[in-house]
Design an enzyme around this catalytic site. Structure first.
Site, PDB file in Angstrom:
ATOM      1  N   HIS A  15      36.830 -47.675  42.089  1.00 28.59           N
ATOM      2  CA  HIS A  15      36.485 -48.607  43.156  1.00 28.59           C
ATOM      3  C   HIS A  15      35.813 -47.902  44.327  1.00 28.59           C
ATOM      4  CE1 HIS A  15      36.745 -52.813  43.614  1.00 28.59           C
ATOM      5  NE2 HIS A  15      37.861 -52.930  44.288  1.00 28.59           N
TER       6      HIS A  15
ATOM      7  N   ASN B 170      38.973 -55.544  50.254  1.00 31.87           N
ATOM      8  CA  ASN B 170      38.863 -56.996  50.415  1.00 31.87           C
ATOM      9  C   ASN B 170      38.664 -57.432  51.864  1.00 31.87           C
ATOM     10  OD1 ASN B 170      41.421 -56.438  51.323  1.00 31.87           O
ATOM     11  ND2 ASN B 170      42.471 -57.937  50.044  1.00 31.87           N
TER      12      ASN B 170
END
Length: 222
Positions: free
Chosen positions: A48, A100
């Site tokens: 990620h 996020n």
């Protein structure tokens, strides 16, 4: 995470000293290049965090260091480097929020530096692309990527920013994709990772200097 072992580069690059925030770096000919990832050493090698890895290479090429961005005397949730990449005036940025929540810092930086959305480049990991492959595009959906979803939402639904998508491949078997991207690259992948990250940095440079169509022709074909 700075990656060693990158090959010699064919394109000459000019480094310039950092400029002061809110001064020469503000303007419509400035690029804002954002790498996505999660902050902290425990996430540094995760799939990620491919966006952070690419930004670290670009920072090395620019000859500068990331510093905490400050606006109106208050620290914002991003690290930035102001300078030049491949001769282009850029602000390189790494949000220091979790993935996020990337949108807030990106919106704040875009507004602070007065960068049009069409000159915003986001570098991120992509599950639906084989490991090490690159795809460049403007606009489109988020394909389930929480960082992109947060950015688009924070930009008021504007999707017309550029994306450099770094392939991390699909998880094996029935592994949850969310768990897969939070794992480090496998040992066999780490052997190729410096070369692939360096090539992704080349793609960002090509995007800035040659435009989307030319960069796609070069990096989608290889």
């Amino acid at each position: 995470m700075a990656l060693a072992g990158a090959p010699a580069r064919a394109i000459a690059r000019r480094a310039a000293p950092e400029q002061r925030e809110g001064d020469e770096t503000v303007g419509t000919d400035l690029w804002l290049v954002v790498g996505l990832g999660n902050p902290g050493p425990s996430y540094a090698g995760n799939r990620h965090n491919a966006g952070f890895m690419v930004l670290d290479v670009l920072a090395e090429r620019a000859g500068g260091r990331f510093k905490t961005h400050r606006a109106r005397g208050a620290a914002t949730r991003a690290e930035v480097l102001e300078g030049r990449v491949a001769g282009e005036r850029v602000v390189l940025a790494k949000p220091r929020t979790y993935m996020n929540e990337s949108g807030g810092p990106v919106r704040g930086l875009r507004d602070f530096y007065k960068v049009p959305t069409e000159r915003l480049v986001v570098v991120h990991d992509e599950l639906d692309i084989p490991f090490g492959a690159l795809r460049l595009k403007r606009g489109g959906g988020d394909n389930g990527h929480n960082g992109l979803r947060s950015i688009t939402r924070s930009l008021g639904g504007d999707k017309e920013y550029l994306r450099v998508r770094f392939g991390v491949g699909r998880p094996p078997g029935r592994m949850d994709p969310a768990a897969f991207v939070l794992k480090d690259f496998a040992a066999v992948e780490r052997k190729e990772l410096p070369l692939d990250v360096d090539r992704a940095a080349d793609a960002v440079e090509a995007l800035l200097t040659s435009g989307l169509d030319a960069a796609q022709n070069t990096f989608h074909a290889s």
